[in-house]
Scaffold this active site. Sequence first.
Site, short mmCIF file in Angstrom:
data_model
loop_
_atom_site.label_atom_id
_atom_site.label_comp_id
_atom_site.label_asym_id
_atom_site.label_seq_id
_atom_site.Cartn_x
_atom_site.Cartn_y
_atom_site.Cartn_z
N ASP A 71 3.22 2.68 -15.21
CA ASP A 71 4.59 2.62 -15.63
C ASP A 71 4.58 1.85 -16.18
O ASP A 71 6.03 1.15 -16.85
CB ASP A 71 5.50 2.22 -13.63
CG ASP A 71 6.44 2.56 -13.73
OD1 ASP A 71 6.81 3.46 -14.88
OD2 ASP A 71 7.50 2.10 -13.10
N GLN A 113 8.00 1.60 -6.55
CA GLN A 113 9.70 2.54 -6.84
C GLN A 113 10.35 1.29 -6.94
O GLN A 113 10.30 0.11 -5.75
CB GLN A 113 9.67 3.39 -5.97
CG GLN A 113 11.11 3.80 -5.97
CD GLN A 113 11.10 4.92 -7.47
OE1 GLN A 113 10.81 5.69 -8.08
NE2 GLN A 113 12.19 4.42 -7.74
N LYS A 160 9.45 12.74 -8.89
CA LYS A 160 8.06 12.54 -9.25
C LYS A 160 6.80 12.92 -8.67
O LYS A 160 6.11 14.04 -9.90
CB LYS A 160 7.86 10.99 -9.45
CG LYS A 160 9.10 10.21 -10.41
CD LYS A 160 9.10 8.36 -10.17
CE LYS A 160 10.27 8.01 -10.68
NZ LYS A 160 10.19 6.90 -10.47
#
Length: 285
Positions: free
Chosen positions: A121, A98, A54
């Site tokens: 996200d 994450q 990413k």
Amino acid sequence: MTARILDGTAVARTLLEQTAERAAAFTTRTGRAPLLATVLVGDDPASQTYVKMKRSRCAKVGIESRAVELPASTTTEELVETISALSADPLVDGILLQHPVPGHIDERAAFEAIAPGKDVDGVTMHSFAAMAFGEPGFHSCTPGGILRLLDAYGIELEGRHAVVVGRSPILGKPVGMLLLARNATVTYCHSRTADLASVVGTADIVVAAVGKPELVRGAWLKPGAVVVDAGYNPGNVGDVEYVAASERAGFITPVPGGVGPMTIALLLAQTVDAAEAAEKALLPA
């Protein structure tokens, strides 16, 4: 019948090109690049790989990344404090925690420490509510990427029956909400669903998101159905029996090269969205 491929790699490439143009324009206007902070707890090899990927994609489109790496012994309170500090930092536009975090951490508490305006996200309850009510906000990246992929191929959603196999809070549940907001009729299936094959057989659109290799069999599908395989299992195997499904479906996503590229592309696009929104908020009324 041979299914047409829903090429996520190609669609994501176009989205990334658009994102790079927007990021460059933002940098020219403000004197700084959009910034995504990535938070990694522990040393799980797969998570480390995902974060590195990413960050590499960020660099390619002109987004700055800030890596925050914490030991596996980090407590929930320490993680929440770290994320709260990033939420308060005006130079940080987006925050990615994450998943998964070590088992002793309250992951939901950590997600909720992300400021709604930086939840690029789409993992907070605020973002889920926005998706459910059709209000402005960030989409969970995989569900949002799925809809962009379907739109790119002109697949009509209104009035069609969508079956979502899986009910996770960051994939199954939100993709159903997004489909419902687009006037599809949505059925959720899960581990307690009776006669899964029969339910899947009624679907115009199938979204498989359970993390079980080839759970959805090709023979279950209605001929011509649109099949979105959001699963990824060892050996590049999805949640759908690909060969048999591709002989019966109208459209299908490959694994890899379908949903995955769209997830990352949308994360970066939403990071620029967040930067632009913060910039606009600073302008005089």
